[in-house]
Design a protein around this motif. Structure first.
Motif, PDB file in Angstrom:
ATOM      1  N   ARG A 415     -17.333  -9.178 -39.807  1.00 33.59           N
ATOM      2  CA  ARG A 415     -16.411  -8.456 -38.913  1.00 33.59           C
ATOM      3  C   ARG A 415     -16.519  -6.984 -39.271  1.00 33.59           C
ATOM      4  O   ARG A 415     -16.227  -6.598 -40.414  1.00 33.59           O
ATOM      5  CB  ARG A 415     -14.973  -8.972 -39.106  1.00 33.59           C
ATOM      6  CG  ARG A 415     -13.998  -8.435 -38.070  1.00 33.59           C
ATOM      7  CD  ARG A 415     -12.641  -9.104 -38.157  1.00 33.59           C
ATOM      8  NE  ARG A 415     -12.010  -8.846 -39.434  1.00 33.59           N
ATOM      9  CZ  ARG A 415     -10.936  -9.482 -39.888  1.00 33.59           C
ATOM     10  NH1 ARG A 415     -10.382 -10.445 -39.174  1.00 33.59           N
ATOM     11  NH2 ARG A 415     -10.414  -9.176 -41.057  1.00 33.59           N
ATOM     12  N   GLU A 419     -14.129  -3.556 -35.541  1.00 34.81           N
ATOM     13  CA  GLU A 419     -13.451  -4.783 -35.086  1.00 34.81           C
ATOM     14  C   GLU A 419     -12.194  -5.038 -35.912  1.00 34.81           C
ATOM     15  O   GLU A 419     -11.158  -5.451 -35.390  1.00 34.81           O
ATOM     16  CB  GLU A 419     -14.401  -5.978 -35.213  1.00 34.81           C
ATOM     17  CG  GLU A 419     -15.517  -5.974 -34.181  1.00 34.81           C
ATOM     18  CD  GLU A 419     -16.636  -6.979 -34.501  1.00 34.81           C
ATOM     19  OE1 GLU A 419     -17.479  -7.204 -33.632  1.00 34.81           O
ATOM     20  OE2 GLU A 419     -16.660  -7.494 -35.637  1.00 34.81           O
ATOM     21  N   THR A 420     -12.325  -4.807 -37.215  1.00 34.22           N
ATOM     22  CA  THR A 420     -11.185  -5.056 -38.096  1.00 34.22           C
ATOM     23  C   THR A 420     -10.033  -4.128 -37.723  1.00 34.22           C
ATOM     24  O   THR A 420      -8.875  -4.567 -37.579  1.00 34.22           O
ATOM     25  CB  THR A 420     -11.613  -4.830 -39.568  1.00 34.22           C
ATOM     26  OG1 THR A 420     -12.732  -5.662 -39.831  1.00 34.22           O
ATOM     27  CG2 THR A 420     -10.505  -5.171 -40.537  1.00 34.22           C
TER      28      THR A 420
END
Ligand code: F6P
Length: 527
Positions: A415, A419-420
């Protein structure tokens, strides 16, 4: 380095792929899954999450060809003494009827005899002093324990005979704790030892003989290549089952070493397990290199170890009953390929066998998977799963499989920071917390894994799976140029134990300072 050119040919592929994230490899090829998945009947192997491409795989196949894997495989199958340091053939495939045994070695006769005996025990034709046997206790260690013990757990759903138990450790607690729940009058004791000299096994065998009490030798059976040793221990000939020096200990679960398992699951299921291994043997012996599952798995192992430089492999079955599978494969792999000297006696100039370790999923997710996902070392994973459960709640099985696929996905794709951060923002988390937590919650991905998926865990499937791993080890040993069938590395510790044992019992010995100090401490504290 022997076959220098073939090894060198891997390097440009390594350079190209080392820096390419698995995400990029998947993005570049919508057919990647189809291209890198292989099957034998219902046994399916997905290599698409390994950091390879078609060119790299071709170079690996060329390496297999040039290092003579096929010739060595065929030499094994025809009974040449490929275990050079011990001057022995390597013919465990003969135990499953895949290749002929040496002239005069009556494999079929011994198979019929020990499976017949297993049926007699199961049917109460041969019974204990207290009636039909309820339990069978296997005494053995290493290859005389791990394979059958692993299989007895893996095939728990197939056990309809006396309950199997396994004592291996010379720690007296192992024997004491195991027999605490058993009745000596209805327990068959099977002593398994290829040599019938292994210190731990002989110590436990003596304990077992005493524990049986008046029943003693009438409830003992033995499996060994040392028939004289068995007779000397007082086991009648009709309950001694032999095997041959061409069966390595860690490859012996297919021989009468599997007797306790056969008593538990019966002749037909034991034979089905042999048939599964035979199917894998036939495939290994005949399939073209580019479709040959043990060859492909072996080559992926070489790629991981020698090109990408990964020193360990995690073996994670999503099957609680395979909770001893990694322990068995650890011996098969690490005792076979944990070598740093080549067949010609020269030091290897490349890395050989990796550390193998593992636990079943999902439990492993809650222990060491943290390191697999975010640790500073990359550790490739071999996942094993069955599409259908063999007992148990079917909904649980779907959850189990979902976990398995999710872990492989997380390892490969990770990830990203973006995205995180986006996920946290979507939850309304403040910008300062997003900035603070993002580095900790990011997953780098690009961590390779192989997925081995089969329809269901049955005796046949288990035999096929174990044979797959045995042959993988063979392929890697052949490429590394080591003798995968000796184990001199276990000798020194065995030799040193004797004098230290004497010293612990009060004798004076001359030894190193640290050992001397520890002996003194133990002597002082011995109650
Ligand atoms: O410790 C090494 C080893 O020789 C293994 O290879 C073997 O499986 C184990 O000991 C047990 O040996 P045996 O079957 O002769 O008791």
């Amino acid at each position: 380095m022997a076959n220098e050119n073939a090894w060198a040919a891997l390097e440009p592929h390594g350079e190209r792929l080392r820096t390419q994230h698995l995400r990029a490899l998947f993005d570049a090829d919508p057919r990647r899954f189809d291209k890198f998945s292989f099957r034998l009947d219902d046994l399916f192997i997905d290599l698409s999450k390994e950091k390879i491409d078609a060119e790299a795989l071709n170079a690996l196949i060329a390496l297999a060809r040039e290092t003579g894997v096929e010739a060595r495989r065929d030499a094994m199958a025809t009974g040449e003494a490929i275990n050079e340091t011990e001057g022995r053939a390597v013919l465990h495939m003969a135990l499953r009827g895949s290749v002929p045994p040496p002239d005069g070695d009556d494999v079929q006769g011994v198979l019929d005899r020990f499976l017949g005996f297993a049926e007699d025990v199961r049917g109460g034709v041969f019974s204990g002093s207290g009636g039909a046997f309820t339990d069978v206790l296997n005494i053995g260690i290493g290859g005389s324990d791990l394979g059958p013990a692993m299989a007895a757990r893996a095939l728990h759903a197939d056990i309809d005979g006396p309950r199997p138990h396994f004592v291996s450790n010379v720690d007296g607690a192992h024997f004491a704790d195991t027999v605490a729940r058993l009745d000596p009058r209805t327990t068959l004791v099977v002593i398994c030892s290829k040599t019938f000299t292994t210190q731990e096994t002989m110590a436990n065998a003596r304990l077992a003989r005493a524990w049986l009490g008046t029943a003693n030798s009438s409830q003992l059976a033995a499996v060994s290549t040392n028939l004289e040793g068995c007779a000397g221990f007082g086991i009648p000939e009709e309950r001694v089952f032999g095997f041959w020096d061409w069966v390595g200990g860690r490859y012996s679960m297919w021989s009468a070493i599997g007797l306790s398992l056969a008593v538990a699951i019966g002749r037909d299921r034991f034979k089905a397990m042999l048939d599964g291994a035979k199917a894998m043997d036939q495939h290994f012996l005949t399939a073209p290199l580019a479709e040959n599952l043990p060859i492909l798995l072996g080559l992926i192992g070489i790629w991981r170890r020698n090109v990408l430089g990964y020193g360990a492999t995690a073996l994670i079955p999503y099957d609680q009953r395979l909770d001893r599978f990694a322990a068995h494969i650890q011996q098969v792999d690490m005792e076979s390929n944990g070598k740093s000297v080549a067949l010609d006696g020269m030091d290897l100039d490349h890395a050989s066998g990796p550390v193998i370790f593992g636990e079943p999923g999902t439990n492993a997710q809650h222990s060491f998977f943290q390191l697999l996902h975010q640790g500073s070392d990359v550790i490739p994973v071999d996942f094993i799963a069955s599409a259908s459960p063999n007992g148990g709640d079917p909904d649980h099985h779907q959850l189990l499989l979902a976990n398995c696929l999710a872990q492989a996905q997380a390892l490969a794709f990770g990830r990203t920071e973006d995205e995180t951060a986006a996920e946290m923002r979507a939850k309304g988390i403040s910008e300062s917390e997003v900035a603070e937590k993002t580095p900790h919650r990011t997953f780098p991905g690009d961590r390779p894994s192989t997925m081995i998926l089969q329809h269901q865990m049955t005796p046949y499937a288990l035999g096929r799976l174990v044979a797959l791993f045995e042959h993988r080890v063979f392929v890697q040993g052949a490429i590394w140029g080591v003798n995968s069938f000796d184990q001199w590395g276990v000798e020194l510790g065995k030799a040193l134990t004797g004098p230290i044992h004497d010293a612990l019992s009060g004798e004076d010995i001359k030894t190193d300072q640290s050992t001397q100090g520890l002996i003194g401490l133990i002597r002082g504290q011995h109650g």
